[in-house]
Design a protein around this motif. Sequence first.
Motif, PDB file in Angstrom:
ATOM      1  N   SER A  64       4.516   8.711 -16.963  1.00 19.90           N
ATOM      2  CA  SER A  64       4.759   9.931 -16.187  1.00 19.90           C
ATOM      3  C   SER A  64       5.391  11.004 -17.061  1.00 19.90           C
ATOM      4  O   SER A  64       5.002  12.178 -17.015  1.00 19.90           O
ATOM      5  CB  SER A  64       5.686   9.626 -15.002  1.00 19.90           C
ATOM      6  OG  SER A  64       5.102   8.697 -14.122  1.00 19.90           O
ATOM      7  N   GLY A  65       6.382  10.598 -17.866  1.00 22.38           N
ATOM      8  CA  GLY A  65       7.030  11.540 -18.761  1.00 22.38           C
ATOM      9  C   GLY A  65       6.091  12.071 -19.820  1.00 22.38           C
ATOM     10  O   GLY A  65       6.119  13.259 -20.156  1.00 22.38           O
ATOM     11  N   ILE A  66       5.247  11.192 -20.360  1.00 22.26           N
ATOM     12  CA  ILE A  66       4.285  11.608 -21.389  1.00 22.26           C
ATOM     13  C   ILE A  66       3.299  12.616 -20.821  1.00 22.26           C
ATOM     14  O   ILE A  66       2.994  13.646 -21.443  1.00 22.26           O
ATOM     15  CB  ILE A  66       3.546  10.383 -21.961  1.00 22.26           C
ATOM     16  CG1 ILE A  66       4.520   9.503 -22.747  1.00 22.26           C
ATOM     17  CG2 ILE A  66       2.397  10.826 -22.866  1.00 22.26           C
ATOM     18  CD1 ILE A  66       3.921   8.186 -23.214  1.00 22.26           C
TER      19      ILE A  66
ATOM     20  N   GLY B  42      21.975  15.234 -20.402  1.00 21.35           N
ATOM     21  CA  GLY B  42      20.780  15.056 -19.576  1.00 21.35           C
ATOM     22  C   GLY B  42      20.042  13.774 -19.931  1.00 21.35           C
ATOM     23  O   GLY B  42      19.597  13.032 -19.044  1.00 21.35           O
ATOM     24  N   VAL B  43      19.921  13.509 -21.220  1.00 20.12           N
ATOM     25  CA  VAL B  43      19.269  12.278 -21.674  1.00 20.12           C
ATOM     26  C   VAL B  43      20.065  11.065 -21.229  1.00 20.12           C
ATOM     27  O   VAL B  43      19.501  10.036 -20.826  1.00 20.12           O
ATOM     28  CB  VAL B  43      19.108  12.294 -23.212  1.00 20.12           C
ATOM     29  CG1 VAL B  43      18.607  10.944 -23.723  1.00 20.12           C
ATOM     30  CG2 VAL B  43      18.155  13.399 -23.639  1.00 20.12           C
TER      31      VAL B  43
ATOM     32  N   ASP C 224      18.192   4.529 -15.946  1.00 16.16           N
ATOM     33  CA  ASP C 224      17.294   3.585 -16.632  1.00 16.16           C
ATOM     34  C   ASP C 224      15.849   4.050 -16.523  1.00 16.16           C
ATOM     35  O   ASP C 224      14.944   3.270 -16.239  1.00 16.16           O
ATOM     36  CB  ASP C 224      17.457   2.173 -16.054  1.00 16.16           C
ATOM     37  CG  ASP C 224      16.816   1.111 -16.956  1.00 16.16           C
ATOM     38  OD1 ASP C 224      16.678   1.380 -18.150  1.00 16.16           O
ATOM     39  OD2 ASP C 224      16.450   0.033 -16.438  1.00 16.16           O
ATOM     40  N   PHE C 225      15.644   5.350 -16.751  1.00 12.81           N
ATOM     41  CA  PHE C 225      14.320   5.969 -16.652  1.00 12.81           C
ATOM     42  C   PHE C 225      13.950   6.535 -18.021  1.00 12.81           C
ATOM     43  O   PHE C 225      14.515   7.537 -18.455  1.00 12.81           O
ATOM     44  CB  PHE C 225      14.354   7.093 -15.605  1.00 12.81           C
ATOM     45  CG  PHE C 225      13.006   7.653 -15.226  1.00 12.81           C
ATOM     46  CD1 PHE C 225      12.388   7.248 -14.060  1.00 12.81           C
ATOM     47  CD2 PHE C 225      12.364   8.578 -16.035  1.00 12.81           C
ATOM     48  CE1 PHE C 225      11.151   7.769 -13.705  1.00 12.81           C
ATOM     49  CE2 PHE C 225      11.130   9.100 -15.693  1.00 12.81           C
ATOM     50  CZ  PHE C 225      10.520   8.700 -14.520  1.00 12.81           C
ATOM     51  N   PRO C 226      13.007   5.899 -18.729  1.00 11.58           N
ATOM     52  CA  PRO C 226      12.617   6.382 -20.060  1.00 11.58           C
ATOM     53  C   PRO C 226      11.797   7.669 -19.952  1.00 11.58           C
ATOM     54  O   PRO C 226      10.570   7.645 -19.934  1.00 11.58           O
ATOM     55  CB  PRO C 226      11.776   5.225 -20.620  1.00 11.58           C
ATOM     56  CG  PRO C 226      11.223   4.548 -19.405  1.00 11.58           C
ATOM     57  CD  PRO C 226      12.263   4.687 -18.328  1.00 11.58           C
ATOM     58  N   ASP C 227      12.478   8.793 -19.874  1.00 13.14           N
ATOM     59  CA  ASP C 227      11.843  10.076 -19.578  1.00 13.14           C
ATOM     60  C   ASP C 227      11.539  10.858 -20.846  1.00 13.14           C
ATOM     61  O   ASP C 227      12.451  11.347 -21.518  1.00 13.14           O
ATOM     62  CB  ASP C 227      12.759  10.881 -18.654  1.00 13.14           C
ATOM     63  CG  ASP C 227      12.123  12.179 -18.213  1.00 13.14           C
ATOM     64  OD1 ASP C 227      10.887  12.270 -18.256  1.00 13.14           O
ATOM     65  OD2 ASP C 227      12.874  13.099 -17.825  1.00 13.14           O
TER      66      ASP C 227
END
Length: 327
Positions: free
Chosen positions: A89-91, A21-22, A30-33
């Motif tokens: 957004s992830g944070i 998933g990561v 390329d999405f730092p989630d």
Amino acid sequence: MLLSLFGAVESGLIYAIMALGVYLSFRVLDFPDLTVDGSFVTGGAVAAISIVNGIPPIMATVLGALAGFIVGCITGIIHTKGKINALLSGILMMIALYSINLRIMGQPTLSLIKETTVFKQLEVIWAKSGMDSFFNGLLQSLGADRVPSTWVIVFFMIIVTLAIKFLTDYYLKTEVGLALRATGDNQKMIRSLSANTDSLIIVGVGVSNGLVALSGALITQHQSVANVNMGIGMIVIGLASVIIGEALFGKRSIAIATIAVIGGAIIYRIVVTLALRVDFLESGDMKLITAILVILALVTPKIIQARKEKKRRLRKRAELTSQAEGA
């Protein structure tokens, strides 16, 4: 030692799903989630509360994965529609999920010791088949005086993890998957071809967190406990698995990259297990061990490449010198 390695492979296979998933979010999209730290717990919380309320373990696991998918989609919506930075957004979602996960479980820790889980069902089936005694006897003949877990969990997780790996490979080779990969490489280019990059990002982040939540649901049932803090540092573990796998096995194609991620997750768990057997290291040092592993995985290939380049330059210089002397 043998039992520790056996347990490391067992847990490594479960964490490999989270690492896949990561890989989807960080490498493909390329999405730092950073939602991962929260969605991992969400999967475990939903699965645990579902099992406690009488839902069959397999269905509870699916519900946990679905909850993670929804959470990931929300993160994608916040980023694409709310125009908020991907990292932020992830944070924000990770912070919100702490309270949401507490609401789902109703308490910080939810025990499944007295409940039936997927792995307990498998152990019962395996014991009735008679294979349990055979493989346990084999393990004991190799020097193990006791067997903390059954072979069936390893076999089951190999099948599940490889199935997810092949489905991921297939998905990334479909038209939607290719568009997803193109979005991660160059959003402006794929947008110029009339592709809806917002939808691709939302679905991609959703699938990524769905896999993370599935891993969380399985880990919860494997450990027979769900804890609101069990997701802390999951993103680092996932990245460590991805980086270690790519450093050791390469990433020449999607198929190789995904199997490298699985191998990286298993190797990570084995290295951590071995490191914790060192006298001066304690269980609280696991985060430090993880950080050191990531640093080594990042730095070592560059050092090797630099040495190869230096040898190539020296060889080229020697060839030019010999040619000049011959002239």
